[in-house]
Design a protein around this motif. Structure first.
Motif, PDB file in Angstrom:
ATOM      1  N   GLY A   1      30.732  10.348  13.352  1.00 53.07           N
ATOM      2  CA  GLY A   1      29.943   9.479  12.485  1.00 53.07           C
ATOM      3  C   GLY A   1      29.338   8.270  13.162  1.00 53.07           C
ATOM      4  N   LEU A   2      29.480   8.160  14.478  1.00 56.53           N
ATOM      5  CA  LEU A   2      28.921   7.000  15.172  1.00 56.53           C
ATOM      6  C   LEU A   2      27.408   6.910  14.999  1.00 56.53           C
ATOM      7  CD1 LEU A   2      29.559   4.598  17.100  1.00 56.53           C
ATOM      8  CD2 LEU A   2      28.973   6.133  18.990  1.00 56.53           C
ATOM      9  N   TRP A   3      26.755   8.050  14.803  1.00 59.76           N
ATOM     10  CA  TRP A   3      25.304   8.040  14.644  1.00 59.76           C
ATOM     11  C   TRP A   3      24.866   7.165  13.468  1.00 59.76           C
ATOM     12  CZ3 TRP A   3      23.148   9.600  10.078  1.00 59.76           C
ATOM     13  CH2 TRP A   3      23.917  10.438   9.244  1.00 59.76           C
ATOM     14  N   ARG A   4      25.710   7.067  12.446  1.00 54.04           N
ATOM     15  CA  ARG A   4      25.348   6.232  11.294  1.00 54.04           C
ATOM     16  C   ARG A   4      25.253   4.761  11.697  1.00 54.04           C
ATOM     17  NH1 ARG A   4      25.628   9.088   6.550  1.00 54.04           N
ATOM     18  NH2 ARG A   4      26.786  11.057   6.665  1.00 54.04           N
ATOM     19  N   ARG A   5      26.157   4.310  12.577  1.00 57.71           N
ATOM     20  CA  ARG A   5      26.093   2.930  13.063  1.00 57.71           C
ATOM     21  C   ARG A   5      24.776   2.697  13.806  1.00 57.71           C
ATOM     22  NH1 ARG A   5      29.282  -1.398  15.034  1.00 57.71           N
ATOM     23  NH2 ARG A   5      28.458  -2.285  16.959  1.00 57.71           N
ATOM     24  N   HIS A   6      24.428   3.618  14.690  1.00 63.36           N
ATOM     25  CA  HIS A   6      23.197   3.474  15.455  1.00 63.36           C
ATOM     26  C   HIS A   6      21.972   3.480  14.534  1.00 63.36           C
ATOM     27  CE1 HIS A   6      19.858   5.098  18.020  1.00 63.36           C
ATOM     28  NE2 HIS A   6      20.282   4.112  18.770  1.00 63.36           N
ATOM     29  N   LEU A   7      21.979   4.356  13.541  1.00 64.78           N
ATOM     30  CA  LEU A   7      20.858   4.412  12.604  1.00 64.78           C
ATOM     31  C   LEU A   7      20.683   3.095  11.880  1.00 64.78           C
ATOM     32  CD1 LEU A   7      18.661   5.829  10.944  1.00 64.78           C
ATOM     33  CD2 LEU A   7      20.466   6.681   9.424  1.00 64.78           C
ATOM     34  N   HIS A   8      21.762   2.500  11.412  1.00 64.25           N
ATOM     35  CA  HIS A   8      21.643   1.261  10.633  1.00 64.25           C
ATOM     36  C   HIS A   8      21.294   0.058  11.516  1.00 64.25           C
ATOM     37  CE1 HIS A   8      22.651   2.433   6.477  1.00 64.25           C
ATOM     38  NE2 HIS A   8      23.156   3.485   7.096  1.00 64.25           N
ATOM     39  N   ILE A   9      21.659   0.102  12.777  1.00 65.12           N
ATOM     40  CA  ILE A   9      21.181  -0.935  13.701  1.00 65.12           C
ATOM     41  C   ILE A   9      19.663  -0.854  13.813  1.00 65.12           C
ATOM     42  CG2 ILE A   9      21.121  -1.638  16.133  1.00 65.12           C
ATOM     43  CD1 ILE A   9      24.108  -0.925  16.284  1.00 65.12           C
ATOM     44  N   LEU A  10      19.152   0.368  13.938  1.00 68.89           N
ATOM     45  CA  LEU A  10      17.708   0.555  14.028  1.00 68.89           C
ATOM     46  C   LEU A  10      17.025   0.165  12.723  1.00 68.89           C
ATOM     47  CD1 LEU A  10      17.365   3.911  16.005  1.00 68.89           C
ATOM     48  CD2 LEU A  10      16.981   1.584  16.819  1.00 68.89           C
ATOM     49  N   LEU A  11      17.633   0.498  11.596  1.00 70.30           N
ATOM     50  CA  LEU A  11      17.040   0.131  10.315  1.00 70.30           C
ATOM     51  C   LEU A  11      16.896  -1.380  10.189  1.00 70.30           C
ATOM     52  CD1 LEU A  11      18.772   2.663   7.884  1.00 70.30           C
ATOM     53  CD2 LEU A  11      16.340   2.543   8.472  1.00 70.30           C
ATOM     54  N   ASP A  12      17.874  -2.121  10.654  1.00 76.10           N
ATOM     55  CA  ASP A  12      17.763  -3.581  10.635  1.00 76.10           C
ATOM     56  C   ASP A  12      16.584  -4.040  11.496  1.00 76.10           C
ATOM     57  OD1 ASP A  12      19.789  -4.069   8.874  1.00 76.10           O
ATOM     58  OD2 ASP A  12      21.280  -4.591  10.396  1.00 76.10           O
ATOM     59  N   ALA A  13      16.363  -3.340  12.609  1.00 74.83           N
ATOM     60  CA  ALA A  13      15.247  -3.704  13.486  1.00 74.83           C
ATOM     61  C   ALA A  13      13.901  -3.373  12.864  1.00 74.83           C
ATOM     62  CB  ALA A  13      15.387  -2.984  14.831  1.00 74.83           C
ATOM     63  N   TYR A  14      13.876  -2.473  11.889  1.00 72.64           N
ATOM     64  CA  TYR A  14      12.627  -2.100  11.231  1.00 72.64           C
ATOM     65  C   TYR A  14      12.193  -3.118  10.181  1.00 72.64           C
ATOM     66  CZ  TYR A  14      13.119   2.654  13.158  1.00 72.64           C
ATOM     67  OH  TYR A  14      13.220   3.747  13.978  1.00 72.64           O
ATOM     68  N   ARG A  15      13.111  -3.960   9.736  1.00 76.11           N
ATOM     69  CA  ARG A  15      12.782  -4.900   8.660  1.00 76.11           C
ATOM     70  C   ARG A  15      11.661  -5.851   9.066  1.00 76.11           C
ATOM     71  NH1 ARG A  15      16.397  -5.327   4.432  1.00 76.11           N
ATOM     72  NH2 ARG A  15      18.398  -4.224   4.672  1.00 76.11           N
ATOM     73  N   ALA A  16      10.828  -6.166   8.096  1.00 70.06           N
ATOM     74  CA  ALA A  16       9.679  -7.027   8.366  1.00 70.06           C
ATOM     75  C   ALA A  16      10.107  -8.398   8.871  1.00 70.06           C
ATOM     76  CB  ALA A  16       8.834  -7.172   7.097  1.00 70.06           C
ATOM     77  N   ASP A  17      11.202  -8.932   8.337  1.00 73.60           N
ATOM     78  CA  ASP A  17      11.618 -10.281   8.727  1.00 73.60           C
ATOM     79  C   ASP A  17      12.266 -10.314  10.109  1.00 73.60           C
ATOM     80  OD1 ASP A  17      13.996  -9.037   8.131  1.00 73.60           O
ATOM     81  OD2 ASP A  17      14.513 -10.334   6.443  1.00 73.60           O
ATOM     82  N   ALA A  18      12.437  -9.131  10.744  1.00 73.12           N
ATOM     83  CA  ALA A  18      12.995  -9.090  12.096  1.00 73.12           C
ATOM     84  C   ALA A  18      11.919  -8.809  13.141  1.00 73.12           C
ATOM     85  CB  ALA A  18      14.070  -8.013  12.188  1.00 73.12           C
ATOM     86  N   ALA A  19      10.671  -8.718  12.687  1.00 70.94           N
ATOM     87  CA  ALA A  19       9.598  -8.288  13.584  1.00 70.94           C
ATOM     88  C   ALA A  19       9.247  -9.350  14.620  1.00 70.94           C
ATOM     89  CB  ALA A  19       8.358  -7.941  12.767  1.00 70.94           C
ATOM     90  N   HIS A  20       8.977  -8.885  15.825  1.00 73.94           N
ATOM     91  CA  HIS A  20       8.435  -9.717  16.885  1.00 73.94           C
ATOM     92  C   HIS A  20       7.490  -8.836  17.692  1.00 73.94           C
ATOM     93  CE1 HIS A  20      11.814  -7.667  18.858  1.00 73.94           C
ATOM     94  NE2 HIS A  20      11.114  -7.783  19.986  1.00 73.94           N
ATOM     95  N   THR A  21       6.670  -9.423  18.516  1.00 73.89           N
ATOM     96  CA  THR A  21       5.701  -8.651  19.278  1.00 73.89           C
ATOM     97  C   THR A  21       6.405  -7.668  20.205  1.00 73.89           C
ATOM     98  OG1 THR A  21       4.147 -10.502  19.225  1.00 73.89           O
ATOM     99  CG2 THR A  21       3.754  -8.785  20.869  1.00 73.89           C
ATOM    100  N   LEU A  22       5.967  -6.425  20.147  1.00 72.85           N
ATOM    101  CA  LEU A  22       6.590  -5.379  20.961  1.00 72.85           C
ATOM    102  C   LEU A  22       5.903  -5.256  22.315  1.00 72.85           C
ATOM    103  CD1 LEU A  22       7.070  -2.704  18.146  1.00 72.85           C
ATOM    104  CD2 LEU A  22       8.805  -4.180  19.162  1.00 72.85           C
ATOM    105  N   PRO A  23       6.640  -4.878  23.358  1.00 76.08           N
ATOM    106  CA  PRO A  23       6.090  -4.857  24.720  1.00 76.08           C
ATOM    107  C   PRO A  23       5.236  -3.642  25.036  1.00 76.08           C
ATOM    108  CG  PRO A  23       8.382  -4.182  24.765  1.00 76.08           C
ATOM    109  CD  PRO A  23       8.096  -4.611  23.354  1.00 76.08           C
ATOM    110  N   ALA A  24       5.193  -2.651  24.141  1.00 76.01           N
ATOM    111  CA  ALA A  24       4.400  -1.449  24.400  1.00 76.01           C
ATOM    112  C   ALA A  24       3.902  -0.892  23.066  1.00 76.01           C
ATOM    113  CB  ALA A  24       5.238  -0.399  25.136  1.00 76.01           C
ATOM    114  N   PRO A  25       2.757  -0.208  23.084  1.00 74.10           N
ATOM    115  CA  PRO A  25       2.226   0.361  21.839  1.00 74.10           C
ATOM    116  C   PRO A  25       3.009   1.594  21.412  1.00 74.10           C
ATOM    117  CG  PRO A  25       0.866   1.025  23.689  1.00 74.10           C
ATOM    118  CD  PRO A  25       1.861   0.038  24.234  1.00 74.10           C
ATOM    119  N   ALA A  26       2.813   1.992  20.169  1.00 71.32           N
ATOM    120  CA  ALA A  26       3.439   3.219  19.680  1.00 71.32           C
ATOM    121  C   ALA A  26       2.798   4.420  20.357  1.00 71.32           C
ATOM    122  CB  ALA A  26       3.263   3.328  18.165  1.00 71.32           C
TER     123      ALA A  26
END
Length: 205
Positions: free
Chosen positions: A141-166
């Motif tokens: 179940g460790l994948w769930r921890r990793h997923l929710h870390i990424l979900l937090d990074a997706y939040r609008a209030d956590a956004a900052h300029t990214l170093p590379a384009p999508a």
């Protein structure tokens, strides 16, 4: 999933002739095996994208999809590898459209960062597959921890300029082609009878 049809028949306890009568090729066999799981994912995806809370809908879509692929390497491969079986290919494309819709809806609601791309979501699935496969025996179940870390990074209030384009769609397609060459002979791991087109071109020169 890269096993020969002879080995699959042996594991299933049926004659190879019986297998071929029902499934003339691997594509039809894979299509039959994964038709129901994909239907379940599509139903969950439609439910998730219909939620009024767009953030919750995106989270539900991602968690449901990751849960379905966490213990199934074949299902995980089917999220990214081109599928020669028409019905399953159509379901694969519909699932991707649902993922794109979930992202865009969450962006329109101001829930996630504006620069998140649907291709970023596919990269999430690729990284998830590796994490789930390598840690399930030692840290279930460790994948769930990793997923929710990424979900937090997706939040609008956590956004900052990214170093590379999508990734662009073309880059994504070329990357998917590379995934198909993971097998040592350069064949699609799900459909080994299909040689990589780029490799064929290289062999012809």
């Amino acid at each position: 999933m890269g096993a020969s049809l002879d080995n699959i028949a042996r594991s299933a306890g049926v004659a190879i002739g019986t297998l071929y009568r029902n499934f003339p090729n691997r594509a039809e066999l894979v299509g039959a095996v994964y038709a129901e799981p994909f239907d379940g994912l599509l139903t969950a995806g439609k439910r998730a994208t219909a939620r009024e809370d767009r953030w919750s809908g995106l989270c539900e879509f991602l968690e449901t999809t990751c849960a379905a692929t966490a213990g199934d390497r074949g299902m995980s491969d089917l999220l990214s590898i081109p599928v020669p079986e028409p019905e399953l290919a159509a379901k694969q494309q519909l699932l991707r459209r649902l993922g794109t819709r979930a992202v865009k809806q969450a962006q329109q609601a101001g829930a996630i960062r504006r620069d998140l791309s649907p291709t970023d979501i596919l990269l999430l699935f690729w990284s998830h597959a590796t994490i789930a496969e390598t840690t399930e025996q030692t840290a279930p179940g460790l994948w769930r921890r990793h997923l929710h870390i990424l979900l937090d990074a997706y939040r609008a209030d956590a956004a900052h300029t990214l170093p590379a384009p999508a990734m662009t769609t073309a880059q994504l397609r070329r990357t998917a082609d590379r995934i198909r060459t993971r097998a040592s002979d350069g064949r699609n791991p799900l459909f080994p009878e299909q040689h990589d087109p780029e490799q064929r071109r290289e062999q012809a020169t």
